[in-house]
Design a protein around this motif. Sequence first.
Motif, mmCIF file in Angstrom:
data_model
loop_
_atom_site.group_PDB
_atom_site.id
_atom_site.type_symbol
_atom_site.label_atom_id
_atom_site.label_comp_id
_atom_site.label_asym_id
_atom_site.label_seq_id
_atom_site.Cartn_x
_atom_site.Cartn_y
_atom_site.Cartn_z
ATOM 1 N N MET A 1 4.004 -11.744 47.184
ATOM 2 C CA MET A 1 5.129 -11.420 48.045
ATOM 3 C C MET A 1 6.202 -12.502 47.928
ATOM 4 O O MET A 1 5.925 -13.680 47.962
ATOM 5 N N THR A 2 7.446 -12.075 47.793
ATOM 6 C CA THR A 2 8.561 -12.989 47.686
ATOM 7 C C THR A 2 8.889 -13.566 49.058
ATOM 8 O O THR A 2 8.934 -12.844 50.049
ATOM 9 N N SER A 3 9.106 -14.884 49.118
ATOM 10 C CA SER A 3 9.489 -15.474 50.400
ATOM 11 C C SER A 3 10.933 -15.119 50.697
ATOM 12 O O SER A 3 11.753 -14.985 49.792
ATOM 13 N N ARG A 4 11.217 -14.947 51.963
ATOM 14 C CA ARG A 4 12.567 -14.576 52.390
ATOM 15 C C ARG A 4 13.392 -15.829 52.627
ATOM 16 O O ARG A 4 12.922 -16.775 53.244
ATOM 17 N N PRO A 5 14.635 -15.835 52.137
ATOM 18 C CA PRO A 5 15.478 -17.004 52.387
ATOM 19 C C PRO A 5 15.802 -17.135 53.868
ATOM 20 O O PRO A 5 15.908 -16.141 54.587
ATOM 21 N N ARG A 6 15.944 -18.352 54.327
ATOM 22 C CA ARG A 6 16.318 -18.649 55.725
ATOM 23 C C ARG A 6 17.830 -18.614 55.892
ATOM 24 O O ARG A 6 18.335 -18.395 56.983
ATOM 25 N N SER A 7 18.548 -18.861 54.792
ATOM 26 C CA SER A 7 20.001 -18.940 54.881
ATOM 27 C C SER A 7 20.617 -18.518 53.554
ATOM 28 O O SER A 7 20.145 -18.917 52.496
ATOM 29 N N ILE A 8 21.672 -17.687 53.651
ATOM 30 C CA ILE A 8 22.430 -17.282 52.481
ATOM 31 C C ILE A 8 23.917 -17.462 52.795
ATOM 32 O O ILE A 8 24.301 -17.539 53.966
ATOM 33 N N ALA A 9 24.725 -17.539 51.753
ATOM 34 C CA ALA A 9 26.161 -17.724 51.949
ATOM 35 C C ALA A 9 26.923 -16.764 51.056
ATOM 36 O O ALA A 9 26.460 -16.399 49.973
ATOM 37 N N PRO A 30 24.919 -7.707 46.966
ATOM 38 C CA PRO A 30 24.383 -7.381 45.642
ATOM 39 C C PRO A 30 22.931 -6.913 45.719
ATOM 40 O O PRO A 30 22.184 -7.305 46.603
ATOM 41 N N ARG A 31 22.568 -6.075 44.761
ATOM 42 C CA ARG A 31 21.185 -5.576 44.691
ATOM 43 C C ARG A 31 20.305 -6.604 43.989
ATOM 44 O O ARG A 31 19.679 -6.328 42.974
ATOM 45 N N LYS A 32 20.279 -7.794 44.542
ATOM 46 C CA LYS A 32 19.420 -8.865 44.037
ATOM 47 C C LYS A 32 18.336 -9.082 45.084
ATOM 48 O O LYS A 32 18.628 -9.337 46.254
ATOM 49 N N THR A 33 17.098 -9.026 44.665
ATOM 50 C CA THR A 33 15.973 -9.156 45.591
ATOM 51 C C THR A 33 16.077 -10.403 46.448
ATOM 52 O O THR A 33 15.839 -10.358 47.658
ATOM 53 N N GLU A 34 16.481 -11.530 45.848
ATOM 54 C CA GLU A 34 16.528 -12.781 46.602
ATOM 55 C C GLU A 34 17.575 -12.752 47.717
ATOM 56 O O GLU A 34 17.429 -13.443 48.719
ATOM 57 N N ILE A 35 18.639 -11.960 47.578
ATOM 58 C CA ILE A 35 19.646 -11.829 48.634
ATOM 59 C C ILE A 35 19.231 -10.735 49.609
ATOM 60 O O ILE A 35 19.264 -10.928 50.831
ATOM 61 N N LEU A 36 18.834 -9.574 49.097
ATOM 62 C CA LEU A 36 18.440 -8.458 49.963
ATOM 63 C C LEU A 36 17.272 -8.818 50.881
ATOM 64 O O LEU A 36 17.197 -8.331 52.012
ATOM 65 N N SER A 37 16.382 -9.682 50.416
ATOM 66 C CA SER A 37 15.204 -10.021 51.225
ATOM 67 C C SER A 37 15.556 -10.811 52.480
ATOM 68 O O SER A 37 14.741 -10.924 53.390
ATOM 69 N N PHE A 38 16.773 -11.344 52.568
ATOM 70 C CA PHE A 38 17.213 -12.021 53.783
ATOM 71 C C PHE A 38 17.323 -11.021 54.942
ATOM 72 O O PHE A 38 17.024 -11.337 56.086
ATOM 73 N N ALA A 143 29.581 -10.715 42.048
ATOM 74 C CA ALA A 143 28.171 -10.960 41.741
ATOM 75 C C ALA A 143 27.769 -12.404 41.989
ATOM 76 O O ALA A 143 26.628 -12.698 42.305
ATOM 77 N N ASN A 144 28.717 -13.323 41.835
ATOM 78 C CA ASN A 144 28.401 -14.735 41.989
ATOM 79 C C ASN A 144 28.851 -15.304 43.331
ATOM 80 O O ASN A 144 28.771 -16.505 43.541
ATOM 81 N N SER A 145 29.345 -14.455 44.221
ATOM 82 C CA SER A 145 29.866 -14.959 45.486
ATOM 83 C C SER A 145 28.780 -15.136 46.542
ATOM 84 O O SER A 145 29.030 -15.710 47.587
ATOM 85 N N TRP A 146 27.560 -14.650 46.295
ATOM 86 C CA TRP A 146 26.424 -14.815 47.202
ATOM 87 C C TRP A 146 25.493 -15.886 46.656
ATOM 88 O O TRP A 146 25.214 -15.923 45.455
ATOM 89 N N LYS A 147 25.020 -16.754 47.531
ATOM 90 C CA LYS A 147 24.090 -17.822 47.124
ATOM 91 C C LYS A 147 23.011 -17.986 48.196
ATOM 92 O O LYS A 147 23.273 -17.819 49.392
ATOM 93 N N ILE A 148 21.843 -18.371 47.757
ATOM 94 C CA ILE A 148 20.794 -18.773 48.703
ATOM 95 C C ILE A 148 21.070 -20.216 49.071
ATOM 96 O O ILE A 148 21.269 -21.059 48.204
ATOM 97 N N VAL A 149 21.091 -20.497 50.374
ATOM 98 C CA VAL A 149 21.337 -21.842 50.860
ATOM 99 C C VAL A 149 20.012 -22.554 51.147
ATOM 100 O O VAL A 149 19.837 -23.709 50.799
ATOM 101 N N GLU A 150 19.086 -21.817 51.768
ATOM 102 C CA GLU A 150 17.795 -22.418 52.127
ATOM 103 C C GLU A 150 16.699 -21.361 52.078
ATOM 104 O O GLU A 150 16.869 -20.254 52.569
ATOM 105 N N MET A 151 15.575 -21.730 51.489
ATOM 106 C CA MET A 151 14.408 -20.818 51.456
ATOM 107 C C MET A 151 13.534 -21.043 52.660
ATOM 108 O O MET A 151 13.515 -22.057 53.258
#
Length: 151
Positions: A1-9, A30-38, A143-151
């Motif tokens: 299971m992928t961990s969900r990020p605590r913070s995204i920007a 974006p349809r990126k798992t790491e962003i959507l999982s937030f 596509a590049n305007s979203w970032k994970i800040v903290e996992m």
Amino acid sequence: MTSRPRSIAKVLSPNDTGSSGSHQAGILVPRKTEILSFFPELSSGTKNPRTRIPFVDSCGARWTFTFIYYNNKFFDPSGTRNEYRLTGMTRFLRECGAEPGDKLVFRRDENDCYSVELEHQRKFVSNLSIDSIGRMHVSISPANSWKIVEM
């Protein structure tokens, strides 16, 4: 299971703030798992599933945004959409004075309580131009305007 990020920007584009003059339904996620999982999970088996998410801003004001998966492409022969959006943010963005290049920071705590903060970045924007009628333009790749800040 992928961990969900605590913070995204998300760095805001002219479309996000309404300064481009175009109309769109919310901010594209974006349809990126790491962003959507937030965000809370949405069922792809339902047409245009959505959930309302309460957020608290840095001043303690409460806002409710809608996270929606526009998937009518899979339910309607004339449907064209297959995208995630965060809607219901217009008043928040206006009241905070959001402009292209500013950054939205979304946080989620261990109890799934959400917060949002706008960081004004205007003085740091180097890809800014003004057109002949005074409209501001910022070159930002969605596509590049979203970032994970903290996992």
